[in-house]
Write an enzyme that holds these catalytic residues in place. Sequence first.
Site, mmCIF file in Angstrom:
data_model
loop_
_atom_site.group_PDB
_atom_site.id
_atom_site.type_symbol
_atom_site.label_atom_id
_atom_site.label_comp_id
_atom_site.label_asym_id
_atom_site.label_seq_id
_atom_site.Cartn_x
_atom_site.Cartn_y
_atom_site.Cartn_z
ATOM 1 N N HIS A 1 -4.809 1.616 7.339
ATOM 2 C CA HIS A 1 -3.449 2.131 7.537
ATOM 3 C C HIS A 1 -3.194 3.300 6.579
ATOM 4 O O HIS A 1 -2.670 4.343 6.972
ATOM 5 C CB HIS A 1 -2.459 0.979 7.305
ATOM 6 C CG HIS A 1 -1.013 1.323 7.347
ATOM 7 N ND1 HIS A 1 -0.145 0.851 8.309
ATOM 8 C CD2 HIS A 1 -0.249 2.098 6.518
ATOM 9 C CE1 HIS A 1 1.072 1.322 8.084
ATOM 10 N NE2 HIS A 1 1.046 2.086 6.985
ATOM 11 N N GLU A 2 -3.580 3.095 5.293
ATOM 12 C CA GLU A 2 -3.325 4.156 4.291
ATOM 13 C C GLU A 2 -4.222 5.369 4.537
ATOM 14 O O GLU A 2 -3.776 6.520 4.362
ATOM 15 C CB GLU A 2 -3.536 3.616 2.867
ATOM 16 C CG GLU A 2 -2.688 2.402 2.492
ATOM 17 C CD GLU A 2 -1.214 2.560 2.788
ATOM 18 O OE1 GLU A 2 -0.718 3.698 2.818
ATOM 19 O OE2 GLU A 2 -0.538 1.535 3.026
ATOM 20 N N CYS B 1 5.496 -0.277 7.656
ATOM 21 C CA CYS B 1 5.237 0.975 6.945
ATOM 22 C C CYS B 1 6.498 1.366 6.180
ATOM 23 O O CYS B 1 7.593 1.362 6.752
ATOM 24 C CB CYS B 1 4.861 2.077 7.944
ATOM 25 S SG CYS B 1 4.479 3.653 7.153
ATOM 26 N N LEU B 2 6.321 1.704 4.919
ATOM 27 C CA LEU B 2 7.485 2.078 4.111
ATOM 28 C C LEU B 2 8.115 3.370 4.622
ATOM 29 O O LEU B 2 9.284 3.644 4.335
ATOM 30 C CB LEU B 2 7.068 2.226 2.639
ATOM 31 C CG LEU B 2 6.466 0.950 2.015
ATOM 32 C CD1 LEU B 2 5.992 1.219 0.594
ATOM 33 C CD2 LEU B 2 7.476 -0.198 2.044
ATOM 34 N N GLN C 1 2.942 9.915 1.797
ATOM 35 C CA GLN C 1 4.283 9.334 1.968
ATOM 36 C C GLN C 1 5.263 9.786 0.892
ATOM 37 O O GLN C 1 6.470 9.642 1.057
ATOM 38 C CB GLN C 1 4.191 7.801 1.975
ATOM 39 C CG GLN C 1 3.432 7.262 3.179
ATOM 40 C CD GLN C 1 3.238 5.769 3.090
ATOM 41 O OE1 GLN C 1 2.282 5.305 2.491
ATOM 42 N NE2 GLN C 1 4.145 5.000 3.663
ATOM 43 N N GLY D 1 0.838 -1.190 0.000
ATOM 44 C CA GLY D 1 0.000 0.000 0.000
ATOM 45 C C GLY D 1 0.870 1.236 0.000
ATOM 46 O O GLY D 1 2.082 1.168 0.274
ATOM 47 N N HIS E 1 -2.711 7.587 7.020
ATOM 48 C CA HIS E 1 -1.674 8.476 6.462
ATOM 49 C C HIS E 1 -2.297 9.778 5.960
ATOM 50 O O HIS E 1 -1.731 10.865 6.142
ATOM 51 C CB HIS E 1 -0.937 7.802 5.302
ATOM 52 C CG HIS E 1 0.176 6.885 5.719
ATOM 53 N ND1 HIS E 1 1.254 7.298 6.483
ATOM 54 C CD2 HIS E 1 0.401 5.570 5.443
ATOM 55 C CE1 HIS E 1 2.083 6.278 6.669
ATOM 56 N NE2 HIS E 1 1.591 5.217 6.057
HETATM 57 O O1 K1U Z 1 1.765 2.457 4.031
HETATM 58 C C1 K1U Z 1 2.791 1.836 3.835
HETATM 59 O O2 K1U Z 1 3.864 2.292 4.208
HETATM 60 C C2 K1U Z 1 2.779 0.498 3.144
HETATM 61 C C3 K1U Z 1 2.700 -0.671 4.108
HETATM 62 C C4 K1U Z 1 1.264 -1.134 4.142
HETATM 63 C C5 K1U Z 1 0.843 -2.061 5.244
HETATM 64 C C6 K1U Z 1 1.536 -3.223 5.535
HETATM 65 C C7 K1U Z 1 1.102 -4.067 6.529
HETATM 66 C C8 K1U Z 1 -0.032 -3.773 7.235
HETATM 67 C C9 K1U Z 1 -0.699 -2.608 6.970
HETATM 68 C C10 K1U Z 1 -0.279 -1.764 5.963
HETATM 69 C C11 K1U Z 1 3.615 -1.762 3.585
HETATM 70 O O3 K1U Z 1 3.459 -2.226 2.506
HETATM 71 S S1 K1U Z 1 4.893 -2.296 4.605
HETATM 72 C C12 K1U Z 1 5.668 -3.599 3.666
HETATM 73 C C13 K1U Z 1 4.892 -4.867 3.647
HETATM 74 O O4 K1U Z 1 3.969 -5.053 4.426
HETATM 75 C C14 K1U Z 1 5.200 -5.926 2.665
HETATM 76 C C15 K1U Z 1 6.281 -5.836 1.840
HETATM 77 C C16 K1U Z 1 6.540 -6.829 0.919
HETATM 78 C C17 K1U Z 1 5.735 -7.929 0.818
HETATM 79 C C18 K1U Z 1 4.658 -8.044 1.653
HETATM 80 C C19 K1U Z 1 4.378 -7.039 2.566
HETATM 81 ZN ZN ZN Z 2 2.472 3.360 6.111
#
Ligand code: K1U
Ligand code: ZN
Length: 167
Positions: A133-134, A91-92, A51, A46, A137
């Site tokens: 979550h998004e 979260c990225l 972000q 996401g 943000h």
């Molecule tokens: O908002 C963001 O920073 C993105 C975030 C979204 C998210 C992940 C987990 C739970 C709620 C919301 C991410 O994508 S973090 C990375 C991640 O979860 C992932 C990365 C690679 C493969 C699978 C998952």
């Molecule tokens: Zn996030």
Amino acid sequence: MAVLPLLHYPDQRLHTVAKPVAQVDDSIRRLIGDMAETMYAAPGIGLAATQVDVHKRVIVVDVSEHGDNLQVFINPVLVSKDGQCEREEGCLSVPGIYDKVTRAEHIVVEALDRQGQRFTLAADGLLATCIQHEMDHLEGRVFVEYLSQLKQTRIKTRLRKRARETL
Ligand code: K1U
Ligand code: ZN
């Protein structure tokens, strides 16, 4: 399309409340393309416009196994929520930090698509978690704000130290 630089917690710009999109035009569609490329490159499931330092109410999500189901939400509104579930989140914008957050288990969200058409989606499981979550943000909220003050302080310290070391 381009991979855009991500803001990293505790950057204050992550606390900006995003503004509604007035018109879904080519500039918004370009932003969506860049956000999708940024999310897939990270990789993540996401991304909110916040972000990438664009304070417009746009999110992209892809929770599919093979990363082939991009979902786009413009001006998303949560119209109902039900139940509770605890799930590990990342979260990225908070790289390397994962922790459990409790959120609604089932949600119904209303939004505009890339053509500016209104749609309604019922979501649960990881998709519901990711949309919430998004959407946080877009309100200037980062998931670590659901954690204890002690954990938040430790995370800030760790990420500031890491940022200094990578200068
Ligand atoms: O908002 C963001 O920073 C993105 C975030 C979204 C998210 C992940 C987990 C739970 C709620 C919301 C991410 O994508 S973090 C990375 C991640 O979860 C992932 C990365 C690679 C493969 C699978 C998952
Ligand atoms: Zn996030």
